[in-house]
Design a protein around this motif. Structure first.
Motif, PDB file in Angstrom:
ATOM      1  N   GLY A 518      35.889 -52.583   4.297  1.00 55.89           N
ATOM      2  CA  GLY A 518      34.816 -51.614   4.503  1.00 55.89           C
ATOM      3  C   GLY A 518      33.898 -51.511   3.306  1.00 55.89           C
ATOM      4  O   GLY A 518      32.839 -50.873   3.385  1.00 55.89           O
ATOM      5  N   ALA A 619      32.325 -43.110   6.144  1.00 52.41           N
ATOM      6  CA  ALA A 619      33.579 -43.849   5.983  1.00 52.41           C
ATOM      7  C   ALA A 619      33.527 -45.129   6.793  1.00 52.41           C
ATOM      8  O   ALA A 619      32.952 -45.168   7.888  1.00 52.41           O
ATOM      9  CB  ALA A 619      34.770 -43.003   6.414  1.00 52.41           C
ATOM     10  N   SER A 620      34.141 -46.178   6.243  1.00 49.64           N
ATOM     11  CA  SER A 620      34.248 -47.453   6.948  1.00 49.64           C
ATOM     12  C   SER A 620      35.561 -48.095   6.556  1.00 49.64           C
ATOM     13  O   SER A 620      35.783 -48.403   5.389  1.00 49.64           O
ATOM     14  CB  SER A 620      33.076 -48.377   6.592  1.00 49.64           C
ATOM     15  OG  SER A 620      33.213 -49.628   7.231  1.00 49.64           O
ATOM     16  N   ASP A 623      41.208 -47.726  11.436  1.00 47.37           N
ATOM     17  CA  ASP A 623      41.128 -46.542  12.298  1.00 47.37           C
ATOM     18  C   ASP A 623      41.827 -45.341  11.686  1.00 47.37           C
ATOM     19  O   ASP A 623      41.349 -44.204  11.801  1.00 47.37           O
ATOM     20  CB  ASP A 623      41.742 -46.856  13.667  1.00 47.37           C
ATOM     21  CG  ASP A 623      40.869 -47.784  14.488  1.00 47.37           C
ATOM     22  OD1 ASP A 623      39.660 -47.807  14.241  1.00 47.37           O
ATOM     23  OD2 ASP A 623      41.405 -48.495  15.360  1.00 47.37           O
ATOM     24  N   ASN A 626      39.603 -43.828   8.960  1.00 50.04           N
ATOM     25  CA  ASN A 626      38.433 -43.182   9.562  1.00 50.04           C
ATOM     26  C   ASN A 626      38.802 -41.843  10.197  1.00 50.04           C
ATOM     27  O   ASN A 626      38.074 -40.853  10.067  1.00 50.04           O
ATOM     28  CB  ASN A 626      37.816 -44.105  10.612  1.00 50.04           C
ATOM     29  CG  ASN A 626      37.223 -45.363  10.010  1.00 50.04           C
ATOM     30  OD1 ASN A 626      36.908 -45.404   8.812  1.00 50.04           O
ATOM     31  ND2 ASN A 626      37.080 -46.395  10.816  1.00 50.04           N
ATOM     32  N   ARG A 627      39.934 -41.813  10.868  1.00 49.49           N
ATOM     33  CA  ARG A 627      40.369 -40.568  11.504  1.00 49.49           C
ATOM     34  C   ARG A 627      40.703 -39.509  10.453  1.00 49.49           C
ATOM     35  O   ARG A 627      40.367 -38.330  10.608  1.00 49.49           O
ATOM     36  CB  ARG A 627      41.578 -40.840  12.400  1.00 49.49           C
ATOM     37  CG  ARG A 627      42.130 -39.600  13.074  1.00 49.49           C
ATOM     38  CD  ARG A 627      43.224 -39.944  14.077  1.00 49.49           C
ATOM     39  NE  ARG A 627      43.842 -38.724  14.580  1.00 49.49           N
ATOM     40  CZ  ARG A 627      44.903 -38.156  14.056  1.00 49.49           C
ATOM     41  NH1 ARG A 627      45.494 -38.693  12.993  1.00 49.49           N
ATOM     42  NH2 ARG A 627      45.396 -37.045  14.570  1.00 49.49           N
ATOM     43  N   ARG A 630      37.395 -38.155   9.099  1.00 46.47           N
ATOM     44  CA  ARG A 630      36.702 -37.331  10.093  1.00 46.47           C
ATOM     45  C   ARG A 630      37.364 -35.958  10.218  1.00 46.47           C
ATOM     46  O   ARG A 630      36.686 -34.918  10.261  1.00 46.47           O
ATOM     47  CB  ARG A 630      36.688 -38.039  11.449  1.00 46.47           C
ATOM     48  CG  ARG A 630      35.890 -37.299  12.506  1.00 46.47           C
ATOM     49  CD  ARG A 630      35.992 -37.977  13.849  1.00 46.47           C
ATOM     50  NE  ARG A 630      35.275 -39.241  13.879  1.00 46.47           N
ATOM     51  CZ  ARG A 630      33.976 -39.360  14.076  1.00 46.47           C
ATOM     52  NH1 ARG A 630      33.231 -38.269  14.226  1.00 46.47           N
ATOM     53  NH2 ARG A 630      33.401 -40.545  14.111  1.00 46.47           N
ATOM     54  N   ILE A 647      30.906 -42.431  10.846  1.00 44.02           N
ATOM     55  CA  ILE A 647      31.908 -43.492  10.769  1.00 44.02           C
ATOM     56  C   ILE A 647      31.228 -44.798  11.147  1.00 44.02           C
ATOM     57  O   ILE A 647      30.652 -44.911  12.228  1.00 44.02           O
ATOM     58  CB  ILE A 647      33.098 -43.220  11.701  1.00 44.02           C
ATOM     59  CG1 ILE A 647      33.736 -41.878  11.371  1.00 44.02           C
ATOM     60  CG2 ILE A 647      34.107 -44.351  11.613  1.00 44.02           C
ATOM     61  CD1 ILE A 647      34.324 -41.780   9.986  1.00 44.02           C
ATOM     62  N   GLU A 648      31.308 -45.776  10.253  1.00 44.50           N
ATOM     63  CA  GLU A 648      30.698 -47.076  10.498  1.00 44.50           C
ATOM     64  C   GLU A 648      31.769 -48.044  10.976  1.00 44.50           C
ATOM     65  O   GLU A 648      32.633 -48.467  10.221  1.00 44.50           O
ATOM     66  CB  GLU A 648      30.044 -47.604   9.217  1.00 44.50           C
ATOM     67  CG  GLU A 648      28.779 -46.879   8.822  1.00 44.50           C
ATOM     68  CD  GLU A 648      27.620 -47.196   9.741  1.00 44.50           C
ATOM     69  OE1 GLU A 648      27.519 -48.335  10.217  1.00 44.50           O
ATOM     70  OE2 GLU A 648      26.798 -46.281   9.994  1.00 44.50           O
ATOM     71  N   LYS A 649      31.723 -48.375  12.269  1.00 39.85           N
ATOM     72  CA  LYS A 649      32.660 -49.342  12.820  1.00 39.85           C
ATOM     73  C   LYS A 649      32.095 -49.861  14.134  1.00 39.85           C
ATOM     74  O   LYS A 649      31.160 -49.279  14.701  1.00 39.85           O
ATOM     75  CB  LYS A 649      34.049 -48.741  13.034  1.00 39.85           C
ATOM     76  CG  LYS A 649      34.091 -47.604  14.045  1.00 39.85           C
ATOM     77  CD  LYS A 649      35.523 -47.263  14.419  1.00 39.85           C
ATOM     78  CE  LYS A 649      36.140 -48.429  15.146  1.00 39.85           C
ATOM     79  NZ  LYS A 649      37.477 -48.140  15.673  1.00 39.85           N
ATOM     80  N   TRP A 652      35.253 -48.891  20.067  1.00 39.17           N
ATOM     81  CA  TRP A 652      36.558 -48.225  20.063  1.00 39.17           C
ATOM     82  C   TRP A 652      37.522 -49.057  20.872  1.00 39.17           C
ATOM     83  O   TRP A 652      37.180 -49.581  21.887  1.00 39.17           O
ATOM     84  CB  TRP A 652      36.453 -46.836  20.674  1.00 39.17           C
ATOM     85  CG  TRP A 652      35.619 -45.932  19.860  1.00 39.17           C
ATOM     86  CD1 TRP A 652      34.288 -45.677  20.015  1.00 39.17           C
ATOM     87  CD2 TRP A 652      36.022 -45.168  18.723  1.00 39.17           C
ATOM     88  NE1 TRP A 652      33.847 -44.815  19.060  1.00 39.17           N
ATOM     89  CE2 TRP A 652      34.889 -44.478  18.256  1.00 39.17           C
ATOM     90  CE3 TRP A 652      37.236 -45.012  18.072  1.00 39.17           C
ATOM     91  CZ2 TRP A 652      34.937 -43.646  17.157  1.00 39.17           C
ATOM     92  CZ3 TRP A 652      37.287 -44.171  16.971  1.00 39.17           C
ATOM     93  CH2 TRP A 652      36.144 -43.506  16.524  1.00 39.17           C
TER      94      TRP A 652
END
Length: 652
Positions: A518, A619-620, A623, A626-627, A630, A647-649, A652
């Protein structure tokens, strides 16, 4: 309907009803009075004909509803952009001064070559603490905590108003991301995204069941409604998937943000196709079978056979799009996704006469995106250098990109600029390396651009991609890089949204968190912030107002991964005033207490009231990271802090 109708009569009904144009269905006269039917047919098939043509008229309102929703998001986006511009304009007129550095502990450990934070080296489930009541407070080392060290003291903010209380609770709920679904370990999006999906699914259910007769004698009308809704969704399915589409300009959401809508809509359409197919089998069983038509005779009808082919194609698209399949056979997923889409569109075109306007629009979106933009306007071929990092599993691809002034504002407005027009932080390109193998000639894999975004006055820039080898394409590229120093590549792009950049630039303080690779998102993003803050031109849209603190956290699995960015760049960030924290590698030390660190940092800058400063968090990473980020932000919002998170992704 009269159950004594012969199969030939019913097939005549199908042909005649489906040939009737939408224009005729909009006339005031009842459709069962059309002269195409004999007086006997009118009486026998009147309820079915009326039901079919009601669906034809009713589905037009579906397009109006979606267009209205798109218009609402467009208005919301541009009102926000105009408000932000006005706020920046007012700030340009004010002279603001820094009050000094926030005493966040420096994260540069002189005993190591890497920048290592002073937080816990293992997993932490306890809350962070602050040293006494020093104002502003300072972070303390984990080893310095004693029984006498007071817990984090949070002074009570002023009595909240009802509006503030409701707003913060609602925003916190929408920001929160639930845990993955047990057993299947399905990652869920934030509550806000889930709520938007639920509303969208609710619209689908409304258009399936509104005035839809559910009796066996009217089963054909029910089956027809699902098919009409299916084809009405086709243009939207391809629009949400297109890399080049107007929704980004209108709403600020680029295609990767809309990918979750694309996937859920695809799943709904596969369900609609299943319901339509089951309904038609039910029509045969309840009506045609009693009149002597066998199942084989029914299936071999041209219309039915084409429909079965389209159904199989779309169901295969669904199963090959599942996360488990994509992760294991990504290259096969890419190839099948394109081939099956083309086959399915052709079959739907010939299966259903009323579908052709929708199929034509969908095919037009697909061809404009793939051929006009991606294969022509946005494709760039160049020679790139290859290098393998010290961990032995990471390839760094670097290409010198000549920046061309020919990409004017008109081309940029329509998204027709290739990589020679420059790129921005958080954007990505699709990489194709034809020389790896024949199977890779038509494959394009997305990678975030890990190098600093070029400035307007530059005539050239280095584009860098960090590619962590897994299997398939990345494994083949790693093997090639071990034997070659350079390779010819095709670059399709750049693509991506600037919502994260805009959010950070409009915040008083910024937090950027990267997990592993990331860093490809984090480094250009921090560089952009530093460049913006260094500018003092009052005519620039982002001017030199007082900028607050920037916190950068990079969580790596192994110490060798620090070489992806380089220790020199990390030191340069600290020299530029960025507060850096690189916790010890998680492979040996467990996961750091990201949530506690963010909580302490925000409170140290925001004071005790919690409504004075605006924080932007990006955030990157994996998962789980990121969670965590968040939900840490959701907790702060619930307390009344003004925190926004991006969130940069991909999907899902």
């Amino acid at each position: 309907m009269d159950s004594s109708a012969m199969p030939s009569d019913f097939m005549t009904l199908l042909r005649k009803a489906l040939r009737t144009s939408i224009q005729s269905s909009l006339e005031d006269a009842p459709l069962h009075t059309t002269e195409e039917f004999s007086p006997e047919d009118r009486e026998r098939f009147k309820p079915i004909i009326d039901g079919i043509h009601f669906s034809m008229r009713f589905i037009l309102t579906y397009q109006l509803v979606l267009i209205a929703l798109l218009a609402a998001f467009t208005i919301r986006h541009w009102i926000g952009r105009l408000s932000a511009w006005e706020k920046r304009r007012r700030q340009d007129k004010e002279t603001r001064h820094h009050d000094g550095d926030t005493p966040i502990a420096k994260a540069f450990d002189g005993k190591e070559d890497a920048i290592i934070g002073s937080r816990s080296v293992g997993s932490s489930s306890s809350s962070s603490t602050l040293r006494g009541d020093i104002t502003p407070p300072q972070l303390i080392l984990e080893g310095e905590r004693t029984e006498q060290t007071p817990l984090l003291l949070k002074s009570q903010p002023p009595k909240p108003t009802l509006r503030w209380l409701v707003t913060s609770k609602v925003k916190a709920f929408l920001t929160y991301q639930p845990a993955p679904i047990p057993i299947v370990n399905k990652t869920l999006p934030s509550n806000g995204s889930s709520l938007a999906i639920i509303v969208f699914l609710g619209i689908q259910l409304f258009y399936i069941f509104f005035k839809t007769p559910l009796s066996f004698s009217m089963l054909f009308v029910s089956a027809d409604r699902t098919s009409v809704l299916f084809v009405a969704n086709l243009p939207w399915l391809y629009l949400f998937a297109a890399k080049n589409q107007p929704i980004k300009f209108l709403t600020g959401y680029s295609y990767e943000s809309l990918n979750i809508i694309h996937r859920r809509l695809g799943e709904v359409m596969c369900l609609l196709a299943l319901l339509h197919s089951a309904g038609m089998i039910g029509v045969w069983y309840t009506l045609l079978r009693l009149s002597g038509m066998t199942l084989v005779d029914f299936i071999l009808k041209r219309m039915i056979l084409l429909g079965i082919g389209a159904f199989v194609a779309y169901e295969l698209i669904y199963f090959t799009s599942l996360g488990s399949f994509r992760q294991r056979w990504y290259e096969l997923f890419l190839g099948l996704h394109v081939v099956l889409q083309v086959i399915a569109l052709v079959l739907v075109w010939f299966h259903h006469p009323r579908s052709r306007i929708y199929v034509g629009v969908a095919l037009g979106i697909f061809l404009i995106d793939r051929l006009l933009y991606r294969m022509c306007a946005k494709m760039f071929t160049t020679r790139a250098l290859l290098g393998v990092k010290e961990d032995g599993r990471t390839v760094v691809l670097c290409a010198a990109i000549p920046l061309e002034p020919s990409c004017n504002s008109f081309s940029s407005f329509f998204g027709a600029c290739d990589i020679t027009g420059g790129w921005k932080a958080t954007e990505h390109v699709f990489l194709t390396v034809p020389s790896l193998a024949r199977k890779h000639i038509f494959q394009a894999h997305p990678f975030t651009i890990a190098s600093k975004a070029p400035q307007a006055e530059q005539i050239g820039a280095n584009l860098e991609l960090i590619i962590r080898a897994q299997d398939g394409f990345s494994a083949d590229l790693l093997s090639y890089a071990r034997r070659h120093k350079s390779v010819d590549v095709r670059l399709d792009g750049p693509y991506g949204s600037q919502s994260a950049v805009q959010m950070l630039q409009e915040s008083d303080h910024a937090v950027i968190i990267a997990g592993g690779s990331g860093i490809a998102v984090a480094w250009p993003l921090i560089s952009t912030l530093l460049d913006v803050r260094a500018k003092s031109d009052p005519e620039n849209q982002y001017t030199s107002r007082k900028w607050g603190e920037t916190l950068f956290i990079w969580v790596v699995r192994e110490r060798s991964h620090l070489a992806w960015l380089g220790r020199e760049k990390l030191a340069d960030l600290e020299a530029a005033g960025v507060k850096c924290w690189v916790p010890p590698p998680t492979a040996n030390n467990g996961h750091p207490d990201i949530r506690g660190f963010i909580d302490e940092w925000v409170i140290s800058l925001d004071g005790t009231h919690g409504r004075d400063k605006k924080f932007g968090v990006v955030a990157s990473g994996p998962d789980g990271l990121n969670r965590t980020v968040r939900n840490a932000c959701a907790a702060l919002v619930r307390e009344g802090r003004n925190v926004n998170v991006e969130i940069e992704k991909f999907g899902w």
